[in-house]
Design an enzyme around this catalytic site. Sequence first.
Site, PDB file in Angstrom:
ATOM      1  N   HIS A 123       1.093  -1.193   0.195  1.00  0.00           N
ATOM      2  CA  HIS A 123       0.085   0.028   0.128  1.00  0.00           C
ATOM      3  C   HIS A 123       0.861   0.994  -0.075  1.00  0.00           C
ATOM      4  CE1 HIS A 123      -3.113  -2.814   2.116  1.00  0.00           C
ATOM      5  NE2 HIS A 123      -3.369  -2.501   1.069  1.00  0.00           N
ATOM      6  N   LYS A 170     -18.148  -6.109   7.902  1.00  0.00           N
ATOM      7  CA  LYS A 170     -16.760  -6.731   8.060  1.00  0.00           C
ATOM      8  C   LYS A 170     -16.408  -6.591   9.312  1.00  0.00           C
ATOM      9  CE  LYS A 170     -13.832  -6.507   3.751  1.00  0.00           C
ATOM     10  NZ  LYS A 170     -12.904  -5.669   3.052  1.00  0.00           N
ATOM     11  N   ARG A 209      -1.840  -5.802  -8.025  1.00  0.00           N
ATOM     12  CA  ARG A 209      -0.807  -6.949  -8.099  1.00  0.00           C
ATOM     13  C   ARG A 209      -0.632  -7.959  -9.187  1.00  0.00           C
ATOM     14  NH1 ARG A 209      -2.612  -8.205  -2.042  1.00  0.00           N
ATOM     15  NH2 ARG A 209      -4.645  -7.585  -3.296  1.00  0.00           N
ATOM     16  N   SER A 263      -2.661  -8.484   2.539  1.00  0.00           N
ATOM     17  CA  SER A 263      -3.373  -8.014   4.185  1.00  0.00           C
ATOM     18  C   SER A 263      -3.631  -9.236   4.930  1.00  0.00           C
ATOM     19  CB  SER A 263      -4.259  -7.046   4.272  1.00  0.00           C
ATOM     20  OG  SER A 263      -3.538  -5.806   3.703  1.00  0.00           O
TER      21      SER A 263
HETATM   22  P1  ADP Z   1     -10.027  -3.581   0.221  1.00  0.00           P
HETATM   23  O1  ADP Z   1     -10.509  -4.005   1.596  1.00  0.00           O
HETATM   24  O2  ADP Z   1     -10.639  -2.591  -0.744  1.00  0.00           O
HETATM   25  O3  ADP Z   1      -9.478  -4.816  -0.933  1.00  0.00           O
HETATM   26  P2  ADP Z   1      -7.232  -3.275   0.788  1.00  0.00           P
HETATM   27  O4  ADP Z   1      -6.717  -2.678   1.903  1.00  0.00           O
HETATM   28  O5  ADP Z   1      -6.822  -4.851   0.675  1.00  0.00           O
HETATM   29  O6  ADP Z   1      -8.747  -2.876   0.432  1.00  0.00           O
HETATM   30  O7  ADP Z   1      -6.268  -3.217  -0.496  1.00  0.00           O
HETATM   31  C1  ADP Z   1      -6.436  -1.559  -0.983  1.00  0.00           C
HETATM   32  C2  ADP Z   1      -5.843  -1.502  -2.465  1.00  0.00           C
HETATM   33  O8  ADP Z   1      -4.622  -1.734  -2.225  1.00  0.00           O
HETATM   34  C3  ADP Z   1      -6.584  -2.345  -3.610  1.00  0.00           C
HETATM   35  O9  ADP Z   1      -6.508  -1.878  -4.474  1.00  0.00           O
HETATM   36  C4  ADP Z   1      -5.539  -3.402  -3.518  1.00  0.00           C
HETATM   37  O10 ADP Z   1      -5.525  -4.183  -4.818  1.00  0.00           O
HETATM   38  C5  ADP Z   1      -4.191  -2.892  -3.363  1.00  0.00           C
HETATM   39  N1  ADP Z   1      -3.157  -3.417  -2.790  1.00  0.00           N
HETATM   40  C6  ADP Z   1      -3.362  -4.513  -1.806  1.00  0.00           C
HETATM   41  N2  ADP Z   1      -2.014  -5.125  -1.495  1.00  0.00           N
HETATM   42  C7  ADP Z   1      -1.108  -4.525  -2.232  1.00  0.00           C
HETATM   43  C8  ADP Z   1       0.304  -4.631  -2.817  1.00  0.00           C
HETATM   44  N3  ADP Z   1       0.869  -5.809  -2.143  1.00  0.00           N
HETATM   45  N4  ADP Z   1       0.855  -3.988  -3.532  1.00  0.00           N
HETATM   46  C9  ADP Z   1       0.028  -2.895  -4.513  1.00  0.00           C
HETATM   47  N5  ADP Z   1      -1.361  -2.876  -4.148  1.00  0.00           N
HETATM   48  C10 ADP Z   1      -1.772  -3.443  -3.176  1.00  0.00           C
END
Ligand code: ADP
Length: 158
Positions: free
Chosen positions: A18, A42, A91, A128
Amino acid sequence: MSKIGVFPGSFDPFTKGHECIVKKALDLFDEIVIAIGQNTSKTYLFDLENRKKHIESLFQDQPEVRVAVFKGLTVSFCQSIGAKYIVRGLRDSKDFGYERSIAQMNYEISGIESVFFMTVPEYTAINSTIVREIHKSGGSMELFVTNADELVNENGKQ
Ligand code: ADP
């Protein structure tokens, strides 16, 4: 007028993946608002306040990055702060398939455009959900989360 990009997500927790997306987006936008979405259906591992404080501390020297919390539609939040762009990270092709539908529907309902940044190869595997599993099983998150210790407060509360 400054160009604002909203980076929405659960950020449970906010990983190096992120962080990389925010850094890349700052090349294009004057201001990035990291928006923590609160979805009532959630459950989260880390407290909202802890997630917010952790992200704020990561960008404390960058006034062009701020952290907000929102409920409801991402596009409604964007409109409420005058942002015309949503920032998301990609990703792999699985992310793309999912993000494409959301981006197209968001555009349909609001005219708000989504902008995507590819993560750097070394962070492609960071997820995550897996980071939470590692933490729950007693492993360290340090490799995947900058200043991971800030996510757990003095009471040991997550
Ligand atoms: P959500 O609950 O909306 O899926 P996340 O917190 O999991 O939110 O992710 C928010 C954003 O960050 C999404 O666009 C996701 O694709 C991106 N993201 C998550 N992990 C990575 C990573 N390792 N590298 C790049 N982008 C990521």
